[in-house]
Structures are given as C-alpha cells and as structure tokens.
Design an enzyme around this catalytic site. Structure first.
Site, PDB file in Angstrom:
ATOM      1  N   CYS A 300     -13.100  -1.256 -12.568  1.00 42.75           N
ATOM      2  CA  CYS A 300     -12.406  -0.280 -11.726  1.00 42.75           C
ATOM      3  C   CYS A 300     -13.378   0.280 -10.704  1.00 42.75           C
ATOM      4  O   CYS A 300     -14.551   0.491 -11.018  1.00 42.75           O
ATOM      5  CB  CYS A 300     -11.918   0.898 -12.560  1.00 42.75           C
ATOM      6  N   GLU A 334     -11.918  -7.329 -11.270  1.00 44.97           N
ATOM      7  CA  GLU A 334     -10.769  -7.501 -12.148  1.00 44.97           C
ATOM      8  C   GLU A 334      -9.477  -7.359 -11.343  1.00 44.97           C
ATOM      9  O   GLU A 334      -9.400  -6.575 -10.414  1.00 44.97           O
ATOM     10  CB  GLU A 334     -10.839  -6.420 -13.241  1.00 44.97           C
TER      11      GLU A 334
HETATM   12  N1  ACO Z   1      -6.316   3.112   5.276  1.00 40.03           N
HETATM   13  C1  ACO Z   1      -6.601   1.941   5.854  1.00 40.03           C
HETATM   14  N2  ACO Z   1      -7.666   1.173   5.525  1.00 40.03           N
HETATM   15  C2  ACO Z   1      -8.454   1.624   4.530  1.00 40.03           C
HETATM   16  C3  ACO Z   1      -8.215   2.849   3.871  1.00 40.03           C
HETATM   17  C4  ACO Z   1      -7.096   3.611   4.286  1.00 40.03           C
HETATM   18  N3  ACO Z   1      -6.800   4.784   3.729  1.00 40.03           N
HETATM   19  N4  ACO Z   1      -9.172   3.037   2.957  1.00 40.03           N
HETATM   20  C5  ACO Z   1      -9.985   1.968   3.016  1.00 40.03           C
HETATM   21  N5  ACO Z   1      -9.544   1.110   3.969  1.00 40.03           N
HETATM   22  C6  ACO Z   1     -10.122  -0.203   4.322  1.00 40.03           C
HETATM   23  C7  ACO Z   1     -10.782  -0.192   5.667  1.00 40.03           C
HETATM   24  O1  ACO Z   1     -10.794  -1.509   6.167  1.00 40.03           O
HETATM   25  C8  ACO Z   1     -12.179   0.261   5.305  1.00 40.03           C
HETATM   26  O2  ACO Z   1     -13.146  -0.155   6.207  1.00 40.03           O
HETATM   27  P1  ACO Z   1     -13.363   0.653   7.613  1.00 40.03           P
HETATM   28  O3  ACO Z   1     -13.379   2.117   7.284  1.00 40.03           O
HETATM   29  O4  ACO Z   1     -14.647   0.123   8.113  1.00 40.03           O
HETATM   30  O5  ACO Z   1     -12.181   0.264   8.443  1.00 40.03           O
HETATM   31  C9  ACO Z   1     -12.408  -0.459   4.007  1.00 40.03           C
HETATM   32  O6  ACO Z   1     -11.141  -0.504   3.374  1.00 40.03           O
HETATM   33  C10 ACO Z   1     -13.404   0.179   3.052  1.00 40.03           C
HETATM   34  O7  ACO Z   1     -13.716   1.463   3.441  1.00 40.03           O
HETATM   35  P2  ACO Z   1     -14.849   2.268   2.677  1.00 40.03           P
HETATM   36  O8  ACO Z   1     -15.063   3.557   3.406  1.00 40.03           O
HETATM   37  O9  ACO Z   1     -16.039   1.411   2.442  1.00 40.03           O
HETATM   38  O10 ACO Z   1     -14.146   2.490   1.277  1.00 40.03           O
HETATM   39  P3  ACO Z   1     -13.764   3.848   0.540  1.00 40.03           P
HETATM   40  O11 ACO Z   1     -14.999   4.630   0.231  1.00 40.03           O
HETATM   41  O12 ACO Z   1     -12.690   4.543   1.247  1.00 40.03           O
HETATM   42  O13 ACO Z   1     -13.246   3.262  -0.856  1.00 40.03           O
HETATM   43  C11 ACO Z   1     -11.631   2.422  -2.350  1.00 40.03           C
HETATM   44  C12 ACO Z   1     -12.328   2.223  -0.991  1.00 40.03           C
HETATM   45  C13 ACO Z   1     -12.670   2.470  -3.457  1.00 40.03           C
HETATM   46  C14 ACO Z   1     -10.683   1.260  -2.611  1.00 40.03           C
HETATM   47  C15 ACO Z   1     -10.846   3.774  -2.254  1.00 40.03           C
HETATM   48  O14 ACO Z   1      -9.814   3.646  -1.325  1.00 40.03           O
HETATM   49  C16 ACO Z   1     -10.273   4.267  -3.568  1.00 40.03           C
HETATM   50  O15 ACO Z   1     -10.984   4.795  -4.394  1.00 40.03           O
HETATM   51  N6  ACO Z   1      -8.940   4.095  -3.755  1.00 40.03           N
HETATM   52  C17 ACO Z   1      -8.264   4.565  -4.968  1.00 40.03           C
HETATM   53  C18 ACO Z   1      -8.621   3.716  -6.161  1.00 40.03           C
HETATM   54  C19 ACO Z   1      -8.380   2.244  -5.917  1.00 40.03           C
HETATM   55  O16 ACO Z   1      -7.351   1.838  -5.423  1.00 40.03           O
HETATM   56  N7  ACO Z   1      -9.371   1.418  -6.312  1.00 40.03           N
HETATM   57  C20 ACO Z   1      -9.307  -0.025  -6.238  1.00 40.03           C
HETATM   58  C21 ACO Z   1      -8.479  -0.543  -7.390  1.00 40.03           C
HETATM   59  S1  ACO Z   1      -8.708  -2.261  -7.678  1.00 40.03           S
HETATM   60  C22 ACO Z   1      -9.973  -2.339  -8.834  1.00 40.03           C
HETATM   61  O17 ACO Z   1     -10.393  -1.309  -9.303  1.00 40.03           O
HETATM   62  C23 ACO Z   1     -10.551  -3.666  -9.183  1.00 40.03           C
END
Ligand code: ACO
Ligand code: ZN
Length: 434
Positions: A300, A334
C-alpha cells in the site's frame, strides 16, 4: 487545513440509461408517505429509498447524478426529515457524502431495480490476492471461509464513511473512505491522532494529555535515509505492532480497495517524514511484505492529503524500486491500483523508461530495461505499449523509439518528482532473525 483533491474517476460508471430503471410506484400520500411528482409524471416517495438515482447539487453548485447509498433521520427534523448518503456516479467513491434533501432534484428521481445484481458484480471484482487477504483476516477472527455473500456483506459494511475528519499534527484532514476502527471509535465524527506514535483518541483533551506524556518525536524503527529535511524510517510490524496497526487504520481512511491486514507482523512500513525542530512529521508511507510470492515490492502507498501533488508519491515509488535493486529483484506494486495509484505509477514508469531509452537511443531490450530499473517486464511492456513504442515482429516485442516521439512523450510526462539520493540510503534487505 487538509484539502481534498477532486479527480474524476476513470472507472466511475455513468448513470445507467432508463432501461433497467423502474419508475417509483405511485405513492399513497398521507403524512407518513409524502410524495413529490416527478418530471415523468411518477411521484417521488419520501423518504427516498436506498438505490434511488437522482440529480444532486454538488459543491460546484451544478447538478450531478448520484445513487442513494444510505439514509438517516436528521436529529432536529420531523419524522420525515432524512439526509442521504450519496455516491456521485461520475466520481470516485472518496467524494461520497451526506447531503440534505434540498440538494436533490426530485423531478429526476429514478429507482434502480437491478441493484442486487450490480452489487454482486462489484463485490466479485476482487482479485484472488484480495480475497485471500480477507479470508486470512477472517480466519483469524474465527471464520473459515468467505463466500460471495460475505464479500457482499463486506462491501455493504464499508459503503458509508464512518469517520469524517481526523486531526494529525498541524492538519485537520477530511477522510475519503470507511476504515474499520474498533467499535468504540467508529461513531466519532473526528478522531485525534498523535502524529508520532499514531495512537488515536476521541477528544482533543485526551490528545493534549497524551502529547504531554508521549516521548516519541519520530516513527519507531530505524532511520534508513536522510537527505536535507527528508527522512525515511523502516518500521518492522512485528517489533512495533501497535504502531503498524494504527498506521493501517489511518491509511485505510484514504485507501478504498485495500483490505486491512491485522497481521502486521508480515510487513515492513517505510514512513517518510519532513523533519524540523519539533520532530519528524509523517508525510506518507508505503508497506512491503517481508516475503512476497508474487514479487510485490509495495503493498500500500499513501501520501497524506495535505502533502499530495508535491512529488512525494513518486519519491515513495522510486524508493520502493531502490530497495528492490538492493535486493537484486524485480518488483511490482500489489494490485489493484487505485485511480491515483495508477496515475502515479504510470507517471513514474514513463519518466524512468523514457530517460533510459533516450540515452540508449532506443537500442535496448525490455529485459535490460528491467535489470536497470527493477521494474517488472510486464509493467515495462504495458507502459511502452500505452506510449505506442512497441511493435510485435516475428513473435517478439520490439521497442521502436523514434527520438522525436520520445521527446514529445517526455515533455508530456510532466515533473519528475523528488529524487531519491541513493548515496543517502543505508539499508540491507530484511532477514528473519533467530
Ligand atoms: N489529480 C490528477 N493527477 C494526480 C492527482 C490528482 N489528484 N494526484 C496524483 N496525480 C498524478 C499526477 O500525474 C502526478 O504527477 P504530477 O503532479 O507531476 O502531474 C502523479 O500522479 C504523482 O504525483 P505525486 O505528487 O508524486 O504523488 P502524491 O504525493 O500526490 O501521491 C498517491 C500519489 C500516493 C497515489 C496519493 O494520491 C494517495 O495517497 N492517494 C490515496 C491512496 C491511494 O490511492 N494509494 C494508491 C493505492 S494502490 C496501492 O497501494 C498499490
Ligand atoms: Zn504519541
């Protein structure tokens, strides 16, 4: 204050067309059964039934299609005053919320008769691995097996968010999903977390009292990376069980399709912190199985909402691959990936692979790319296919990397995220002790 990012879900199903949708039966009226006449001439019976589809005024003040998931009586209102928990069918489940009757346009009411069938389909969409996890969790709690009906029950149970807000360090954060906190906490509108040991409490005064006693100023475990104000801690779930469990409860509030593992012994947690003179403040984390049969290098991943879109997600992903490189293994996250998880992984894979392809002018195989990056060949193939850089010739996948096309993709790939400085990573792979 923590804010919520709104993203249109890729998987968000649109409201179904009117076939398969029955008009609400004509109501008898009377004080216990008030009616409103809809556009089609049929009457909307109040309170609305669970499963009803209707248009709802959202925070953008525009109408959006919703499905009623649950309803409850308002404490102040009369016998027929209900509020409704709705799912915006165009959006991800994290935007589900309680709304007032005034927000619903009763002229658009439709009742869905195919409800049961649809529920069945979604609950069976779980992967084998997810099901195994649920099974294991339930075995621990005395259930032998989970059949389809129990899985449906699980979905039923998680459909309404239980905790609306949390306080963590400097932030108040709106939650996204249900999390199975112990029953004595699950009816609290807000939970207060100690940002260091992640213990949670129902009242602010309890937290204040706790903060005077709690002597942690960073996550428990070993600091394995430090660069500037960023530190990464490795926490062994077996040695720090309560911390691991607290972290899972917290994380589940922002992760939809993850089943909570009560058995945190089997995991290592990599907790990323921003450090200052008050301590090390958690920004996000990822978990990793100590031994994965499926070559998962990440279970996760979460960036806490106030820290999202700043590159921490890509940093955590890059970090997970650096660990895999040190182990001499390829890895993959995962499944299933969430919408935001997929966006972040796709972004990371694209940038890493394009950089190498550019340097090698495309003369490199998928196997070599995998050896250099620890990215699993399947993920490389699917990323390059999405970018249209793969051709299938004589029974083999061949990379076709026109420099102009590479440059165009690189430009579109956006920012690279925060870099992991490998020279600052002090770590050896996990080994069972004793
Ligand atoms: N809207 C659009 N694009 C997004 C968004 C958003 N809200 N958030 C992330 N992205 C995309 C963008 O392409 C972004 O890159 P950019 O900012 O250069 O355009 C890219 O994803 C990653 O951005 P980061 O800033 O590096 O990532 P962030 O710190 O926001 O974390 C994460 C990404 C971990 C998925 C976060 O959104 C999160 O914690 N979400 C909730 C939990 C979740 O869904 N986790 C993944 C589940 S799958 C698994 O665990 C295997
Ligand atoms: Zn504490």
């Amino acid at each position: 204050m923590g804010s919520m990012k709104e993203v249109k879900a890729e998987d968000g199903a649109a409201a179904p067309p009117s076939n398969g949708v029955a008009a609400v039966p004509t109501a008898t009226g009377g004080p216990d059964n008030p009616t409103r006449r809809g556009r089609s001439g049929s009457a909307a019976v109040l309170p609305l039934e669970v499963g009803t589809r209707v248009m709802c005024r959202w925070r953008d003040q525009k109408p959006h299609p919703v499905k009623v998931i649950e309803r409850r009586k308002t404490c102040s209102g009369g016998p027929n005053d209900y509020e409704y928990y709705v799912h915006y069918t165009e959006f991800n489940r994290r935007l589900d919320e309680w709304v007032k009757l005034e927000q619903l346009d009763l002229d658009t009411v439709e009742t869905d008769v195919d409800e049961k069938v649809e529920d069945k389909v979604t609950s069976l969409k779980m992967t084998r691995h997810q099901k195994r996890k649920i099974d294991e969790t339930h075995v621990e709690h005395g259930h032998e097996e989970l059949d389809a009906a129990s899985l449906r029950e699980h979905e039923e149970f998680t459909k309404v968010k239980n905790i609306a807000k949390i306080e963590l360090g400097r932030y108040e954060i709106d939650t996204w999903y249900f999390s199975p906190f112990p029953p004595e906490y699950s009816d609290s509108p807000k939970l207060y977390f100690c940002e260091f040991c992640l213990n949670f409490m129902k009242r602010k005064e309890q937290l204040q009292r706790h903060m005077r006693k709690c002597d942690l100023k960073h996550p428990p475990g070993d600091e394995i990376y430090r660069s500037g104000t960023l530190s990464m801690f490795e926490v062994d779930g077996k040695k720090n069980k309560v911390y691991g469990q607290n972290l899972c409860y917290l994380a589940k509030l922002f992760l939809d399709h993850k089943t909570l593992y009560y058995d945190v012994d089997l995991f290592l947690f990599y907790v990323l912190c921003e450090c200052d003179d008050r301590g090390c403040h958690m920004v996000g984390y990822f978990s990793k199985e100590k031994h994965s049969e499926e070559s998962y290098n990440l279970a996760c991943i979460l960036t806490l909402p106030p820290y999202q879109r700043k590159g921490y997600g890509k940093f955590l992903i890059a970090f997970s691959y650096e660990l895999s490189k040190k182990e001499g293994k390829v890895g993959t996250p995962e499944r299933p990936l969430s919408d935001l998880g997929l966006l972040s992984y796709r972004g990371y894979w694209t940038r890493v692979l394009l950089d190498i392809l550019k340097k090698h002018k495309g003369n490199i195989s998928i196997k070599e790319l995998s050896d250099m990056t620890a990215i699993k060949p399947d993920d490389i193939l699917s990323t390059l296919q999405t970018l249209d850089l793969i051709q299938y010739r004589k029974g083999q996948h061949v990379i076709c990397a026109d420099p102009k096309v590479l440059d165009r993709h690189l430009k579109a790939a956006g920012r690279g995220g925060l870099e992991v400085d490998v020279s600052k990573l002090i770590w050896t792979p996990y080994k069972e002790q004793g």
